[in-house]
Design a protein around this motif. Structure first.
Motif, PDB file in Angstrom:
ATOM      1  N   GLU A 180      32.534  31.712  -5.358  1.00 20.78           N
ATOM      2  CA  GLU A 180      33.453  32.841  -5.576  1.00 20.78           C
ATOM      3  C   GLU A 180      34.481  32.501  -6.650  1.00 20.78           C
ATOM      4  OE1 GLU A 180      33.505  32.513  -1.052  1.00 20.78           O
ATOM      5  OE2 GLU A 180      35.360  33.627  -1.608  1.00 20.78           O
ATOM      6  N   THR A 181      34.989  31.268  -6.569  1.00 19.80           N
ATOM      7  CA  THR A 181      36.009  30.858  -7.528  1.00 19.80           C
ATOM      8  C   THR A 181      35.467  30.922  -8.956  1.00 19.80           C
ATOM      9  OG1 THR A 181      36.972  29.410  -5.894  1.00 19.80           O
ATOM     10  CG2 THR A 181      37.531  28.956  -8.190  1.00 19.80           C
ATOM     11  N   TYR A 182      34.272  30.380  -9.153  1.00 23.78           N
ATOM     12  CA  TYR A 182      33.699  30.380 -10.506  1.00 23.78           C
ATOM     13  C   TYR A 182      33.484  31.807 -11.001  1.00 23.78           C
ATOM     14  CZ  TYR A 182      33.233  25.430 -11.461  1.00 23.78           C
ATOM     15  OH  TYR A 182      33.519  24.123 -11.747  1.00 23.78           O
ATOM     16  N   ALA A 183      33.068  32.689 -10.093  1.00 18.41           N
ATOM     17  CA  ALA A 183      32.864  34.089 -10.511  1.00 18.41           C
ATOM     18  C   ALA A 183      34.184  34.664 -11.015  1.00 18.41           C
ATOM     19  CB  ALA A 183      32.319  34.902  -9.341  1.00 18.41           C
ATOM     20  N   GLU A 184      35.260  34.361 -10.281  1.00 21.55           N
ATOM     21  CA  GLU A 184      36.574  34.876 -10.691  1.00 21.55           C
ATOM     22  C   GLU A 184      37.025  34.276 -12.017  1.00 21.55           C
ATOM     23  OE1 GLU A 184      40.426  35.314  -8.514  1.00 21.55           O
ATOM     24  OE2 GLU A 184      39.098  34.839  -6.835  1.00 21.55           O
ATOM     25  N   VAL A 185      36.875  32.961 -12.131  1.00 20.88           N
ATOM     26  CA  VAL A 185      37.332  32.280 -13.357  1.00 20.88           C
ATOM     27  C   VAL A 185      36.559  32.811 -14.560  1.00 20.88           C
ATOM     28  CG1 VAL A 185      37.420  30.051 -14.561  1.00 20.88           C
ATOM     29  CG2 VAL A 185      38.088  30.190 -12.155  1.00 20.88           C
ATOM     30  N   ALA A 186      35.253  32.977 -14.389  1.00 20.74           N
ATOM     31  CA  ALA A 186      34.420  33.413 -15.525  1.00 20.74           C
ATOM     32  C   ALA A 186      34.802  34.807 -15.996  1.00 20.74           C
ATOM     33  CB  ALA A 186      32.943  33.367 -15.124  1.00 20.74           C
ATOM     34  N   ALA A 187      35.353  35.599 -15.077  1.00 20.54           N
ATOM     35  CA  ALA A 187      35.707  36.977 -15.444  1.00 20.54           C
ATOM     36  C   ALA A 187      37.080  37.061 -16.123  1.00 20.54           C
ATOM     37  CB  ALA A 187      35.697  37.847 -14.183  1.00 20.54           C
ATOM     38  N   LEU A 188      37.829  35.980 -16.097  1.00 23.11           N
ATOM     39  CA  LEU A 188      39.190  36.035 -16.646  1.00 23.11           C
ATOM     40  C   LEU A 188      39.189  35.761 -18.151  1.00 23.11           C
ATOM     41  CD1 LEU A 188      41.143  34.119 -13.852  1.00 23.11           C
ATOM     42  CD2 LEU A 188      41.383  36.541 -14.455  1.00 23.11           C
ATOM     43  N   PRO A 189      40.027  36.491 -18.893  1.00 19.53           N
ATOM     44  CA  PRO A 189      40.102  36.239 -20.330  1.00 19.53           C
ATOM     45  C   PRO A 189      40.769  34.896 -20.616  1.00 19.53           C
ATOM     46  CG  PRO A 189      41.794  37.817 -19.656  1.00 19.53           C
ATOM     47  CD  PRO A 189      40.934  37.564 -18.440  1.00 19.53           C
ATOM     48  N   GLY A 190      40.382  34.291 -21.728  1.00 18.68           N
ATOM     49  CA  GLY A 190      41.055  33.068 -22.176  1.00 18.68           C
ATOM     50  C   GLY A 190      40.487  31.790 -21.577  1.00 18.68           C
ATOM     51  N   LEU A 191      39.584  31.921 -20.596  1.00 13.84           N
ATOM     52  CA  LEU A 191      39.008  30.736 -19.962  1.00 13.84           C
ATOM     53  C   LEU A 191      37.511  30.698 -20.232  1.00 13.84           C
ATOM     54  CD1 LEU A 191      40.679  30.949 -16.399  1.00 13.84           C
ATOM     55  CD2 LEU A 191      41.635  30.017 -18.521  1.00 13.84           C
ATOM     56  N   ARG A 192      36.990  29.512 -20.538  1.00 10.75           N
ATOM     57  CA  ARG A 192      35.540  29.371 -20.732  1.00 10.75           C
ATOM     58  C   ARG A 192      35.053  28.243 -19.818  1.00 10.75           C
ATOM     59  NH1 ARG A 192      32.516  26.334 -24.350  1.00 10.75           N
ATOM     60  NH2 ARG A 192      34.360  25.771 -25.547  1.00 10.75           N
ATOM     61  N   VAL A 193      34.234  28.617 -18.830  1.00  7.83           N
ATOM     62  CA  VAL A 193      33.727  27.625 -17.879  1.00  7.83           C
ATOM     63  C   VAL A 193      32.767  26.682 -18.601  1.00  7.83           C
ATOM     64  CG1 VAL A 193      32.215  27.324 -15.874  1.00  7.83           C
ATOM     65  CG2 VAL A 193      33.956  29.129 -15.863  1.00  7.83           C
ATOM     66  N   VAL A 194      33.040  25.364 -18.489  1.00 15.51           N
ATOM     67  CA  VAL A 194      32.137  24.384 -19.100  1.00 15.51           C
ATOM     68  C   VAL A 194      31.556  23.400 -18.103  1.00 15.51           C
ATOM     69  CG1 VAL A 194      33.171  24.466 -21.410  1.00 15.51           C
ATOM     70  CG2 VAL A 194      34.065  22.840 -19.731  1.00 15.51           C
ATOM     71  N   GLY A 195      32.142  23.332 -16.908  1.00 16.15           N
ATOM     72  CA  GLY A 195      31.610  22.325 -15.991  1.00 16.15           C
ATOM     73  C   GLY A 195      32.307  22.304 -14.657  1.00 16.15           C
ATOM     74  N   ILE A 196      32.119  21.183 -13.960  1.00 10.58           N
ATOM     75  CA  ILE A 196      32.676  20.985 -12.607  1.00 10.58           C
ATOM     76  C   ILE A 196      33.427  19.654 -12.617  1.00 10.58           C
ATOM     77  CG2 ILE A 196      32.111  20.736 -10.141  1.00 10.58           C
ATOM     78  CD1 ILE A 196      29.399  22.029 -10.714  1.00 10.58           C
ATOM     79  N   ASP A 197      34.501  19.584 -11.836  1.00  7.84           N
ATOM     80  CA  ASP A 197      35.306  18.364 -11.740  1.00  7.84           C
ATOM     81  C   ASP A 197      35.422  17.950 -10.279  1.00  7.84           C
ATOM     82  OD1 ASP A 197      37.302  16.353 -12.306  1.00  7.84           O
ATOM     83  OD2 ASP A 197      38.855  17.805 -11.765  1.00  7.84           O
ATOM     84  N   VAL A 198      35.406  16.645 -10.036  1.00  5.92           N
ATOM     85  CA  VAL A 198      35.620  16.137  -8.678  1.00  5.92           C
ATOM     86  C   VAL A 198      36.295  14.777  -8.785  1.00  5.92           C
ATOM     87  CG1 VAL A 198      33.370  14.930  -8.431  1.00  5.92           C
ATOM     88  CG2 VAL A 198      34.482  15.875  -6.406  1.00  5.92           C
ATOM     89  N   HIS A 199      37.184  14.478  -7.852  1.00  9.80           N
ATOM     90  CA  HIS A 199      37.788  13.132  -7.778  1.00  9.80           C
ATOM     91  C   HIS A 199      38.154  12.916  -6.318  1.00  9.80           C
ATOM     92  CE1 HIS A 199      40.239   9.610  -8.560  1.00  9.80           C
ATOM     93  NE2 HIS A 199      41.198  10.173  -7.835  1.00  9.80           N
ATOM     94  N   ILE A 200      37.570  11.914  -5.668  1.00  9.33           N
ATOM     95  CA  ILE A 200      37.720  11.833  -4.204  1.00  9.33           C
ATOM     96  C   ILE A 200      38.719  10.785  -3.741  1.00  9.33           C
ATOM     97  CG2 ILE A 200      35.468  12.820  -3.660  1.00  9.33           C
ATOM     98  CD1 ILE A 200      34.415   9.967  -3.232  1.00  9.33           C
TER      99      ILE A 200
END
Ligand code: LLP
Length: 421
Positions: A180-200
């Motif tokens: 859901e989050t990625y769908a929202e981010v992708a729909a927002l202007p000014g942001l371009r999804v390029v990947g995923i981040d994780v740090h545990i």
């Protein structure tokens, strides 16, 4: 492996005898080895040589501009968590396209600064944050590459204060909500999804939690691609631990870690980013301190040093162990001694070690705290009005002060008394 070894009975940093630095700079002082720092960076770089990658050194571990320049010139990228760290990386000559911006509370001012000056990617951590970034980027007329930091709910099995990947931790977005989050981010202007981040988390001494987290990231990559997102980069965070006590079993090495990454996500064809800090800087630095007194207490001897919790807070804050060795190598067969090793600060928490059996030393002797390069100088303060601890860099037979000790006048000049007082 590091470059702090005894030669003719005297501890050296590479080719420089440490007593010389202690004499000229005074103690306490941090000393870094350029060769160790670079060696550790290259171990990570080699561990990922099987595919496109960028090792983004976690600036927070040791952020002196000279250290950043050394790593940046060797090709390292940087992981920053504040405008201050970003400015340090840029001052060290690292281009914006090699800098990733992480952190749970980026402010609008920080966003504006990095967007205006060049950034490789911003790792997003919450809904309000990506909405704000979208507005700022749109106003500035730019499109910024972003990842979303996911919280995979994996226990890193490390110290409570530095575990970051469990669902109760403040970091990232629950992985279950990622689509859901990625769908929202992708729909927002000014942001371009390029990947995923994780740090545990940090100081992981077992590869299994990495494996679990990366497996979840691989599954998520496939789901997100199926949803139509372009997932070209995986930022897999930092966290690989170091051996703090020579007597402990050694944790996994970067090549083994690189193999875990390859096993879990290598088939996805993504560019891999990692953000190691501690393993690059930790064993590349020591803290020098002089013995002020040996004081006899009730059933114990206190080794009172001129370094304190304000110079190295890790023992007080995390109960961390640092080996403490004398600059003059003890004679073979010399009797060790047992001390409570403390600083002069006025609280009992200012204790580096309790009941530590180590080489016997006396007033005026200089000792080194090993493995103090990461989260040492950066966490220092002037508590008890003790001037900020200096830093020194050694490279072969050369050495230089890279952060001088302020004078007492420097310290006082930073403060002002209003004229109405
Ligand atoms: N990336 C992110 C997003 C991080 O939060 C951290 C560390 C790193 C990378 C680097 O992790 P490393 O490779 O150094 O383990 N002050 C504590 C450690 C705090 C670590 C915070 N985050 C200590 O002295 O143990």
């Amino acid at each position: 492996m590091d470059h702090f070894l005894y030669r003719d009975g005297v501890l050296q940093a590479e080719d420089v005898p440490l007593p010389e630095i202690a004499r000229v700079v005074g103690t306490p002082a941090y000393v870094y080895s350029a060769a160790t720092l670079l060696r550790h960076y290259r171990l990570f770089d080699d561990a990922l040589a099987w595919g496109p990658h960028l090792v983004c050194y976690a600036v927070k571990a040791a952020s002196n501009v000279a250290l950043l320049k050394l790593l940046g010139d060797a090709g390292a990228g940087m992981d920053v968590v504040s405008e201050g760290e970003y400015r340090r990386a840029r001052a060290a000559g690292v281009p914006g396209e090699r800098i990733v911006f992480s952190g749970v509370g980026k402010t609008e001012g920080e966003m504006r600064h990095v967007l205006g000056n060049g950034i490789r990617q911003i790792n997003l951590e919450s809904e309000p944050e990506y909405r704000l970034l979208s507005r700022v980027a749109s106003e500035m007329g730019v499109e910024v590459p972003v990842t979303v930091r996911v919280n995979p709910d994996v226990d890193a099995k490390t110290h409570e204060k530095i575990a970051t990947g469990r669902k109760e931790d403040k970091f990232g977005i629950p992985i279950a909500r990622a689509r859901e989050t990625y769908a929202e981010v992708a729909a927002l202007p000014g942001l371009r999804v390029v990947g995923i981040d994780v740090h545990i988390g940090s100081q992981l001494i077992d590869l299994d939690p990495f494996r679990q987290a990366y497996r979840k990231v691989a599954d998520l990559t496939e789901s997100l691609r199926a949803d139509g997102h372009s997932i070209e980069r995986l930022d897999l965070g930092g966290g690989l631990g170091i051996p703090y006590a020579r007597s402990n079993a050694a944790p996994p090495v970067p090549s083994e870690y690189g193999q875990v990454i390859r096993d879990e996500v290598g088939h996805l064809g993504c560019e891999i980013e990692i953000e190691p800090g501690r393993l690059i800087a930790g064993n590349a630095g020591i803290l020098l301190a002089s013995v002020t007194y040996v004081k006899q207490g009730e059933g114990r001897d206190f080794l009172i040093l001129d370094a304190a919790m304000n110079d190295l807070i890790r023992p007080a804050m995390y109960g961390a162990h640092h080996d403490i060795v004398p600059l003059r190598e003890p004679a073979p067969g010399a009797e060790p001694a047992t001390y409570d090793v403390v600083g002069p600060v006025c609280e009992s928490g200012d204790t580096f070690a309790k009941g530590r059996t180590m080489a016997a030393v006396g007033a005026g002797d200089v000792v080194a705290f090993r493995s103090a390069g990461a989260y040492g100088a950066v966490m220092s303060s002037e508590y008890n009005s003790r001037p900020m601890v200096p830093e020194v860099l050694v490279d072969g037979a050369d050495w230089a002060v890279i952060r001088p000790r302020p004078t007492y006048d420097d310290m006082l000049r930073r403060e002002t008394v209003p004229d109405w007082l």
